[in-house]
Design a protein around this motif. Structure first.
Motif, PDB file in Angstrom:
ATOM      1  N   SER A  81       0.852  -1.182   0.000  1.00  0.00           N
ATOM      2  CA  SER A  81       0.000   0.000   0.000  1.00  0.00           C
ATOM      3  C   SER A  81       0.896   1.242   0.000  1.00  0.00           C
ATOM      4  N   ILE A  82       0.418   2.292  -0.651  1.00  0.00           N
ATOM      5  CA  ILE A  82       1.196   3.529  -0.699  1.00  0.00           C
ATOM      6  C   ILE A  82       1.246   4.188   0.676  1.00  0.00           C
ATOM      7  N   GLU A  83       0.344   3.785   1.578  1.00  0.00           N
ATOM      8  CA  GLU A  83       0.346   4.360   2.916  1.00  0.00           C
ATOM      9  C   GLU A  83      -0.278   3.405   3.928  1.00  0.00           C
ATOM     10  N   PHE A  84       0.085   3.594   5.201  1.00  0.00           N
ATOM     11  CA  PHE A  84      -0.478   2.857   6.320  1.00  0.00           C
ATOM     12  C   PHE A  84      -0.740   3.845   7.453  1.00  0.00           C
ATOM     13  N   LEU A  85      -1.995   4.004   7.815  1.00  0.00           N
ATOM     14  CA  LEU A  85      -2.351   4.904   8.909  1.00  0.00           C
ATOM     15  C   LEU A  85      -2.344   4.091  10.207  1.00  0.00           C
ATOM     16  N   LEU A  86      -1.179   3.973  10.817  1.00  0.00           N
ATOM     17  CA  LEU A  86      -0.995   3.088  11.962  1.00  0.00           C
ATOM     18  C   LEU A  86      -1.518   3.667  13.268  1.00  0.00           C
ATOM     19  N   GLY A  87      -1.439   4.982  13.408  1.00  0.00           N
ATOM     20  CA  GLY A  87      -1.750   5.584  14.695  1.00  0.00           C
ATOM     21  C   GLY A  87      -0.594   5.367  15.669  1.00  0.00           C
ATOM     22  N   ASP A 123       2.188  10.469  15.992  1.00  0.00           N
ATOM     23  CA  ASP A 123       1.568   9.606  14.986  1.00  0.00           C
ATOM     24  C   ASP A 123       2.571   9.357  13.867  1.00  0.00           C
ATOM     25  N   ALA A 124       2.686   8.103  13.459  1.00  0.00           N
ATOM     26  CA  ALA A 124       3.597   7.777  12.352  1.00  0.00           C
ATOM     27  C   ALA A 124       3.101   8.439  11.077  1.00  0.00           C
ATOM     28  N   CYS A 137      -5.770  -1.736   9.060  1.00  0.00           N
ATOM     29  CA  CYS A 137      -6.758  -2.682   9.599  1.00  0.00           C
ATOM     30  C   CYS A 137      -6.514  -4.090   9.073  1.00  0.00           C
ATOM     31  N   PHE A 138      -6.120  -4.213   7.822  1.00  0.00           N
ATOM     32  CA  PHE A 138      -5.801  -5.526   7.265  1.00  0.00           C
ATOM     33  C   PHE A 138      -4.644  -6.163   8.033  1.00  0.00           C
ATOM     34  N   ILE A 139      -3.623  -5.360   8.329  1.00  0.00           N
ATOM     35  CA  ILE A 139      -2.467  -5.889   9.059  1.00  0.00           C
ATOM     36  C   ILE A 139      -2.869  -6.292  10.467  1.00  0.00           C
ATOM     37  N   ASP A 140      -3.684  -5.468  11.126  1.00  0.00           N
ATOM     38  CA  ASP A 140      -4.182  -5.803  12.463  1.00  0.00           C
ATOM     39  C   ASP A 140      -4.962  -7.116  12.434  1.00  0.00           C
ATOM     40  N   SER A 141      -5.803  -7.282  11.411  1.00  0.00           N
ATOM     41  CA  SER A 141      -6.621  -8.492  11.310  1.00  0.00           C
ATOM     42  C   SER A 141      -5.758  -9.724  11.081  1.00  0.00           C
ATOM     43  N   MET A 142      -4.749  -9.586  10.232  1.00  0.00           N
ATOM     44  CA  MET A 142      -3.853 -10.719   9.993  1.00  0.00           C
ATOM     45  C   MET A 142      -3.150 -11.146  11.273  1.00  0.00           C
ATOM     46  N   ALA A 143      -2.716 -10.153  12.048  1.00  0.00           N
ATOM     47  CA  ALA A 143      -2.045 -10.464  13.311  1.00  0.00           C
ATOM     48  C   ALA A 143      -3.011 -11.128  14.286  1.00  0.00           C
TER      49      ALA A 143
END
Length: 225
Positions: A81-87, A123-124, A137-143
């Motif tokens: 993804s061109i970006e990740f809004l991690l918080g 914030d990153a 959210c996809f990364i959180d769900s995978m984890a």
């Protein structure tokens, strides 16, 4: 007064052991990073120390995970993804490690506040808006589902921008989110590669009839993960 059950006593002993371990790691990490006593640290240095202490637990898990992937020859998901809004990551990392309450009590023993420490984390600057939030959210769900996966993006030095209103007008200035470094990353210069831009690319026919890619006069940028 109700008596503590055997299970409650065991949990209490485990918590005390965890807290003592965290306190030792916290103090030794502060000494290693800053060479000062806890009482002499700035609020940002306290945050960096707490993050580095948590990162030690994360690193232990990360090494075991990679070893398991290699042994099982696990297929892995790479989400580009061109970006990740991690918080902000400190609170969620402490919760996921199961050490938030113990860290809170360790800091209180030094007259420090975990809430104030959370506020020190920037914030990153890796994303903004729906696309970045969806990717995170996809990364959180995978984890959460224990799926072997990674998020792949660009590490923007200045994020998107920081907005200020000056004399009634919007002014965009760089978001210097990396001024104190990013506590959760590892730089891997041994895996750096050259990425080529511009220039001329064409296929050249060789004497044996095969084709060879020729790339002339590119601008080369070293990409370091």
């Amino acid at each position: 007064m109700a008596r503590e059950t055997k299970e409650q006593k065991q949990k209490s002993r485990e918590f005390d052991k965890l807290k003592e371990n965290l306190k030792l790691r916290f103090v030794s990490t502060a000494h290693l990073m800053y060479g000062r006593e806890i009482k002499d640290l700035t609020e940002n240095e306290v945050y960096q120390t707490v993050a580095a202490t948590a990162k030690q637990f994360i690193s232990d898990n990360w090494i075991k995970t990679n070893k398991t992937y290699a042994e099982r020859q696990e297929k892995q998901i790479y989400y580009f993804s061109i970006e990740f809004l991690l918080g902000r990551l400190l609170k969620s990392n402490l919760i996921n490690l199961g050490i938030e309450e113990a860290v809170k009590e360790v800091l209180e023993d030094f007259d420090l506040s975990l809430v104030k420490t959370f506020d020190e984390e920037p914030d990153a600057g890796l994303g903004n808006g729906g696309l970045g939030r969806l990717a995170a959210c996809f990364i959180d769900s995978m984890a959460a589902h224990r799926l072997p996966g990674h998020g792949c993006s660009i590490r923007y030095q200045y994020g998107l921008f920081e907005q200020k209103i000056i004399e009634g007008n919007q002014v965009e200035i760089p978001d210097n989110w990396l001024k104190n470094g990013f506590a959760w990353e590892y730089r891997k210069p041994d895996k750096a590669i050259d990425v080529k831009f511009n220039g001329n690319a064409y296929m050249k026919k060789m004497p044996d009839g095969s084709l060879k890619l020729v790339y002339e006069n590119p601008m080369t940028v070293m990409a370091v993960p």
